[in-house]
Design a protein around this motif. Structure first.
Motif, PDB file in Angstrom:
ATOM      1  N   LYS A 190      91.058  14.357  24.000  1.00 56.25           N
ATOM      2  CA  LYS A 190      92.484  14.142  23.791  1.00 56.25           C
ATOM      3  C   LYS A 190      93.308  15.045  24.700  1.00 56.25           C
ATOM      4  CE  LYS A 190      93.910  11.879  20.766  1.00 56.25           C
ATOM      5  NZ  LYS A 190      94.342  10.456  20.751  1.00 56.25           N
ATOM      6  N   THR A 191      92.879  15.196  25.941  1.00 57.81           N
ATOM      7  CA  THR A 191      93.554  16.092  26.865  1.00 57.81           C
ATOM      8  C   THR A 191      93.748  15.425  28.220  1.00 57.81           C
ATOM      9  OG1 THR A 191      92.666  18.077  25.801  1.00 57.81           O
ATOM     10  CG2 THR A 191      93.425  18.315  28.049  1.00 57.81           C
ATOM     11  N   ILE A 192      94.924  15.593  28.775  1.00 59.73           N
ATOM     12  CA  ILE A 192      95.205  15.201  30.158  1.00 59.73           C
ATOM     13  C   ILE A 192      95.301  16.475  30.989  1.00 59.73           C
ATOM     14  CG2 ILE A 192      96.856  14.121  31.735  1.00 59.73           C
ATOM     15  CD1 ILE A 192      97.901  12.543  29.232  1.00 59.73           C
ATOM     16  N   ASP A 193      94.484  16.580  32.014  1.00 59.42           N
ATOM     17  CA  ASP A 193      94.649  17.656  32.987  1.00 59.42           C
ATOM     18  C   ASP A 193      95.628  17.159  34.041  1.00 59.42           C
ATOM     19  OD1 ASP A 193      92.967  19.554  31.836  1.00 59.42           O
ATOM     20  OD2 ASP A 193      91.196  18.728  32.814  1.00 59.42           O
ATOM     21  N   TYR A 194      96.741  17.839  34.149  1.00 62.34           N
ATOM     22  CA  TYR A 194      97.852  17.395  34.985  1.00 62.34           C
ATOM     23  C   TYR A 194      98.001  18.354  36.161  1.00 62.34           C
ATOM     24  CZ  TYR A 194     102.845  16.523  36.084  1.00 62.34           C
ATOM     25  OH  TYR A 194     104.049  16.256  36.693  1.00 62.34           O
ATOM     26  N   TYR A 195      97.634  17.880  37.343  1.00 66.65           N
ATOM     27  CA  TYR A 195      97.711  18.675  38.569  1.00 66.65           C
ATOM     28  C   TYR A 195      98.928  18.222  39.362  1.00 66.65           C
ATOM     29  CZ  TYR A 195      92.851  19.812  37.434  1.00 66.65           C
ATOM     30  OH  TYR A 195      91.701  20.235  36.799  1.00 66.65           O
ATOM     31  N   PHE A 196      99.804  19.161  39.692  1.00 61.20           N
ATOM     32  CA  PHE A 196     101.049  18.786  40.353  1.00 61.20           C
ATOM     33  C   PHE A 196     101.564  19.925  41.231  1.00 61.20           C
ATOM     34  CE2 PHE A 196     102.018  20.882  36.422  1.00 61.20           C
ATOM     35  CZ  PHE A 196     103.171  21.603  36.643  1.00 61.20           C
ATOM     36  N   TRP A 197     102.419  19.559  42.168  1.00 60.32           N
ATOM     37  CA  TRP A 197     103.056  20.500  43.087  1.00 60.32           C
ATOM     38  C   TRP A 197     104.489  20.697  42.654  1.00 60.32           C
ATOM     39  CZ3 TRP A 197     104.844  19.167  48.688  1.00 60.32           C
ATOM     40  CH2 TRP A 197     104.953  20.335  49.461  1.00 60.32           C
ATOM     41  N   LEU A 198     104.981  21.907  42.713  1.00 63.75           N
ATOM     42  CA  LEU A 198     106.347  22.189  42.281  1.00 63.75           C
ATOM     43  C   LEU A 198     107.379  21.735  43.305  1.00 63.75           C
ATOM     44  CD1 LEU A 198     107.545  23.372  39.661  1.00 63.75           C
ATOM     45  CD2 LEU A 198     105.115  23.715  39.863  1.00 63.75           C
ATOM     46  N   ASN A 199     106.952  21.079  44.369  1.00 63.12           N
ATOM     47  CA  ASN A 199     107.865  20.420  45.300  1.00 63.12           C
ATOM     48  C   ASN A 199     107.761  18.904  45.219  1.00 63.12           C
ATOM     49  OD1 ASN A 199     109.273  22.451  46.825  1.00 63.12           O
ATOM     50  ND2 ASN A 199     107.365  22.961  47.846  1.00 63.12           N
ATOM     51  N   SER A 200     107.067  18.378  44.234  1.00 65.02           N
ATOM     52  CA  SER A 200     106.739  16.958  44.222  1.00 65.02           C
ATOM     53  C   SER A 200     107.852  16.110  43.610  1.00 65.02           C
ATOM     54  CB  SER A 200     105.429  16.725  43.448  1.00 65.02           C
ATOM     55  OG  SER A 200     105.142  15.354  43.368  1.00 65.02           O
ATOM     56  N   ASP A 201     108.536  15.339  44.475  1.00 66.53           N
ATOM     57  CA  ASP A 201     109.548  14.409  43.981  1.00 66.53           C
ATOM     58  C   ASP A 201     108.937  13.381  43.034  1.00 66.53           C
ATOM     59  OD1 ASP A 201     108.096  13.497  46.167  1.00 66.53           O
ATOM     60  OD2 ASP A 201     109.840  12.907  47.348  1.00 66.53           O
ATOM     61  N   TRP A 202     107.724  12.962  43.328  1.00 64.11           N
ATOM     62  CA  TRP A 202     107.052  11.974  42.486  1.00 64.11           C
ATOM     63  C   TRP A 202     106.688  12.564  41.116  1.00 64.11           C
ATOM     64  CZ3 TRP A 202     107.993   7.497  44.436  1.00 64.11           C
ATOM     65  CH2 TRP A 202     108.071   7.327  45.829  1.00 64.11           C
ATOM     66  N   ALA A 203     106.346  13.849  41.078  1.00 62.76           N
ATOM     67  CA  ALA A 203     106.096  14.503  39.787  1.00 62.76           C
ATOM     68  C   ALA A 203     107.363  14.509  38.943  1.00 62.76           C
ATOM     69  CB  ALA A 203     105.585  15.926  39.999  1.00 62.76           C
ATOM     70  N   TYR A 204     108.505  14.717  39.592  1.00 61.75           N
ATOM     71  CA  TYR A 204     109.768  14.684  38.860  1.00 61.75           C
ATOM     72  C   TYR A 204     110.026  13.294  38.281  1.00 61.75           C
ATOM     73  CZ  TYR A 204     114.736  15.133  37.780  1.00 61.75           C
ATOM     74  OH  TYR A 204     115.946  15.142  37.121  1.00 61.75           O
ATOM     75  N   LEU A 205     109.782  12.266  39.080  1.00 63.84           N
ATOM     76  CA  LEU A 205     110.023  10.904  38.603  1.00 63.84           C
ATOM     77  C   LEU A 205     109.105  10.536  37.441  1.00 63.84           C
ATOM     78  CD1 LEU A 205     110.593   8.899  41.920  1.00 63.84           C
ATOM     79  CD2 LEU A 205     112.294   9.600  40.232  1.00 63.84           C
ATOM     80  N   GLY A 206     107.909  11.116  37.397  1.00 65.94           N
ATOM     81  CA  GLY A 206     106.969  10.774  36.345  1.00 65.94           C
ATOM     82  C   GLY A 206     106.977  11.692  35.137  1.00 65.94           C
ATOM     83  N   ALA A 207     107.742  12.772  35.197  1.00 65.22           N
ATOM     84  CA  ALA A 207     107.632  13.819  34.180  1.00 65.22           C
ATOM     85  C   ALA A 207     107.938  13.331  32.769  1.00 65.22           C
ATOM     86  CB  ALA A 207     108.549  14.991  34.544  1.00 65.22           C
ATOM     87  N   ASP A 208     109.035  12.634  32.604  1.00 64.27           N
ATOM     88  CA  ASP A 208     109.423  12.202  31.257  1.00 64.27           C
ATOM     89  C   ASP A 208     108.451  11.161  30.708  1.00 64.27           C
ATOM     90  OD1 ASP A 208     111.603  13.891  31.156  1.00 64.27           O
ATOM     91  OD2 ASP A 208     113.026  12.378  31.860  1.00 64.27           O
ATOM     92  N   ARG A 209     107.981  10.252  31.574  1.00 65.67           N
ATOM     93  CA  ARG A 209     107.056   9.227  31.107  1.00 65.67           C
ATOM     94  C   ARG A 209     105.712   9.826  30.723  1.00 65.67           C
ATOM     95  NH1 ARG A 209     107.559   7.129  36.155  1.00 65.67           N
ATOM     96  NH2 ARG A 209     105.916   5.594  35.962  1.00 65.67           N
ATOM     97  N   LEU A 210     105.261  10.812  31.479  1.00 58.65           N
ATOM     98  CA  LEU A 210     104.011  11.492  31.111  1.00 58.65           C
ATOM     99  C   LEU A 210     104.142  12.131  29.740  1.00 58.65           C
ATOM    100  CD1 LEU A 210     101.173  12.624  31.702  1.00 58.65           C
ATOM    101  CD2 LEU A 210     102.309  14.563  32.825  1.00 58.65           C
ATOM    102  N   GLN A 211     105.243  12.821  29.500  1.00 55.35           N
ATOM    103  CA  GLN A 211     105.446  13.465  28.205  1.00 55.35           C
ATOM    104  C   GLN A 211     105.531  12.432  27.089  1.00 55.35           C
ATOM    105  OE1 GLN A 211     105.421  16.902  27.805  1.00 55.35           O
ATOM    106  NE2 GLN A 211     105.157  16.260  25.674  1.00 55.35           N
ATOM    107  N   GLY A 212     106.160  11.306  27.394  1.00 49.61           N
ATOM    108  CA  GLY A 212     106.258  10.251  26.393  1.00 49.61           C
ATOM    109  C   GLY A 212     104.896   9.694  25.999  1.00 49.61           C
TER     110      GLY A 212
END
Length: 201
Positions: free
Chosen positions: A4-26
Motif C-alpha cells: 500500500k505504498t507509492i514510491d514517488y521520485y521527483f525533481w523540485l524543478n519539475s513542471d510535470w510534477a507540479y501538474l500531477g501533484a494534486d491528482r497523485l494525492q487524490g
C-alpha cells in the motif's frame, strides 16, 4: 515493499510534477495508499540514464514541451508559466529541505507543492535560501531550521540514496511513481497508476 505504498521520485524543478501533484494525492487518499516522497537529483539521473536537460534539447523538442504544457494546463485547469524568470535553478537545497522536513515528521505535501508553485507560477528563485525559508515559514514550518538541517551530512546522504534508488528502479525522468515494483513515468500515467492500485485491491 509495502503493498500500500507509492514510491514517488521527483525533481523540485519539475513542471510535470507540479501538474500531477494534486491528482497523485487524490489517488493516495482515495485508496488509503501511503506516499514515500523521494526528491532526486535529476541532472545526475539524466547523466546516468541518457537524458538531456531542457536547455540542451533541440528547438523542436523544446517547442513541443511548451505545446504539451499548454494542453495539459487547459485540460487540468492549472496555470503555469512555461518560461519562468528562474528556469530550473539548482534544486539541491530545495530537495534536501523537503527531505529534512519529512525526516522531522512534517507533512511535506504542501511544502513541496509550494516550492514548485514558487518557480512555475510566482517567478521565484527556488535555489535561494531566502526564498526557501519564506516558503517554509508560510507553511508554518521553521524555514531557517530546515535549511540548516538540509545541509547536514545525514540529509545529503538521503538525497544521494534516493537518487541512486531512482536509477536502480529504472527511472529516467520526473515525476516517476513505483507501485509494487511497477514503474510509471509522467503525470500522464497517473490513470494507469490508479488502475494498478485498483487491481492490487
Amino acid at each position: 515493499m509495502n503493498d500500500k505504498t507509492i514510491d514517488y521520485y521527483f525533481w523540485l524543478n519539475s513542471d510535470w510534477a507540479y501538474l500531477g501533484a494534486d491528482r497523485l494525492q487524490g489517488i493516495a487518499d482515495k485508496y488509503d495508499v501511503a506516499i514515500n516522497y523521494k526528491p532526486v537529483d535529476l541532472p545526475d539521473v539524466y547523466a546516468r540514464t541518457g537524458g538531456m536537460l531542457l536547455h540542451q534539447r533541440s528547438p523542436e523538442r523544446q517547442a513541443y514541451r511548451v505545446a504539451e504544457l499548454k494542453r495539459w494546463c487547459r485540460k487540468l485547469g492549472i496555470h503555469i508559466n512555461p518560461h519562468p524568470r528562474y528556469l530550473c535553478p539548482n534544486a539541491d537545497l530545495a530537495s534536501c529541505m523537503v527531505i529534512a522536513a519529512s525526516q522531522s515528521g512534517a507533512d511535506i505535501t504542501a511544502l513541496y507543492k509550494a516550492i514548485l508553485r514558487a518557480e512555475w507560477c510566482e517567478d521565484q528563485d527556488i535555489s535561494s535560501d531566502i526564498t526557501l525559508i519564506d516558503i517554509a515559514n508560510k507553511q508554518r514550518l521553521d524555514g531557517q531550521a530546515l535549511v540548516n538541517q538540509a545541509r547536514t551530512p545525514q540529509i545529503l546522504s538521503l538525497y544521494r540514496q534516493y537518487t541512486d534508488e531512482a536509477v536502480g528502479c529504472g527511472i529516467f525522468g520526473s515525476p516517476s511513481y513505483v507501485f509494487q515494483d511497477e514503474l510509471f513515468w509522467g503525470q500522464d500515467r497517473l490513470d494507469m497508476l490508479e488502475e494498478a492500485i485498483q487491481r492490487a485491491g
